[in-house]
Design an enzyme around this catalytic site. Structure first.
Site, PDB file in Angstrom:
ATOM      1  N   SER A 121      49.091 -14.003  -0.845  1.00  0.00           N
ATOM      2  CA  SER A 121      49.767 -14.202  -2.125  1.00  0.00           C
ATOM      3  C   SER A 121      49.641 -15.667  -2.513  1.00  0.00           C
ATOM      4  O   SER A 121      49.521 -16.540  -1.640  1.00  0.00           O
ATOM      5  CB  SER A 121      51.247 -13.836  -2.020  1.00  0.00           C
ATOM      6  OG  SER A 121      51.967 -14.264  -3.167  1.00  0.00           O
TER       7      SER A 121
ATOM      8  N   TYR B 107      59.187 -14.256   2.689  1.00  0.00           N
ATOM      9  CA  TYR B 107      57.908 -13.729   2.194  1.00  0.00           C
ATOM     10  C   TYR B 107      56.858 -14.839   2.104  1.00  0.00           C
ATOM     11  O   TYR B 107      55.711 -14.665   2.544  1.00  0.00           O
ATOM     12  CB  TYR B 107      58.138 -13.096   0.822  1.00  0.00           C
ATOM     13  CG  TYR B 107      56.893 -12.543   0.161  1.00  0.00           C
ATOM     14  CD1 TYR B 107      56.381 -11.309   0.531  1.00  0.00           C
ATOM     15  CD2 TYR B 107      56.246 -13.259  -0.849  1.00  0.00           C
ATOM     16  CE1 TYR B 107      55.246 -10.797  -0.083  1.00  0.00           C
ATOM     17  CE2 TYR B 107      55.111 -12.758  -1.467  1.00  0.00           C
ATOM     18  CZ  TYR B 107      54.619 -11.522  -1.081  1.00  0.00           C
ATOM     19  OH  TYR B 107      53.493 -11.026  -1.692  1.00  0.00           O
TER      20      TYR B 107
END
Length: 257
Positions: A148, A161
């Protein structure tokens, strides 16, 4: 299936194929000629529909289920994919993961692990299991982790995350170094904001901010991520390993001052 046959003859495992990005990756792999194993944890019906579309278009597909937060499940899923491929597994896409929100100050160790185990530890376990298959076959194979842009651009409430995705990028570089001599390439793809059903209604302000910030003026599509994964699994990327390929419509290029 339509496509140029870039992955003809390949056997690919896509984890988290019941989600939007995973479905996009699985469909693009099938369109390029790969036999695709679609992994899911709970979205069996959705993954099954994608598999049916692939078969109806003349491709090969299998659905396998399991919670990749468990090491033995990772090994089982990879083993089932290789068995279905007559002992071969040429491509693995580690896409499965979760993205809950939680303030860092109040985060518990259990909440931390609830993200790190499925988002990072599963990548380690699935890659290790797949490499055991790939290193013994002619041509080796490719592994692609879905990371990401939050691996380098942190967002509030996403500390667990962001940390997991940053570690995924470094895992790929380390794995590329150690598995390269066996013909196994390992890379990451770091998407920006990808469209999913209901996103504009659930987060209208965020979508508008993204569209203003992106030089391309739009959200990403699952197929955009799928296209890059196809490239990395294909012979076109035979000399690409240990690389993080950002797919964000140019948002990361935008100045912050």
């Amino acid at each position: 299936m339509t496509g140029r046959g870039l992955l003809e003859g390949q056997v690919a495992l896509v984890t988290g194929a019941g989600g939007g990005i995973g479905r996009g990756i699985a469909m693009r792999f099938a369109q390029e000629g790969a036999a695709v194993v679609l992994h899911c944890r709970t979205a069996v019906e959705v993954a099954g529909k994608v598999a049916s579309r692939i078969r109806e278009s003349g491709g090969r597909a299998l659905v396998v289920r399991g919670d990749l937060a468990e090491e033995d499940v990772c090994r089982r899923v990879v083993g089932e994919a290789a068995d279905w491929g007559d002992g071969r597994l040429t491509a693995l896409v580690n896409n499965a993961g979760v993205q809950p929100t939680q303030e860092l100050a109040g985060m518990t160790v259990a909440q931390w692990r609830a993200v790190v185990d499925p988002d990072l530890t599963s990548v380690f376990a699935c890659t290790q299991a797949a490499a055991e298959v790939m290193r013994g076959q002619e041509g080796g194979g490719s592994v692609t982790h879905i990371a990401s842009i939050e691996a380098t651009h942190p967002a509030p409430l996403h500390a667990h995350y962001c940390a997991a995705k940053a570690a995924v990028v470094m895992h790929a570089r380390s794995a590329a170094l150690e598995y390269g001599p066996f013909g196994i390439r390992v890379n990451t793809v770091s998407p920006g904001l990808i469209h999913r059903d209901g996103l504009e209604e659930a987060w209208p302000e965020g979508v508008r901010r993204w569209e203003r910030a992106a030089p391309t003026g739009r959200l990403g599509r699952p197929e955009d991520v799928g296209d890059v994964c196809v490239f990395l699994a294909s012979g076109l990327a035979s000399w690409v390993t240990g690389h993080d390929l950002v797919v964000d419509g140019g948002v990361s290029a935008r100045p912050t001052w």
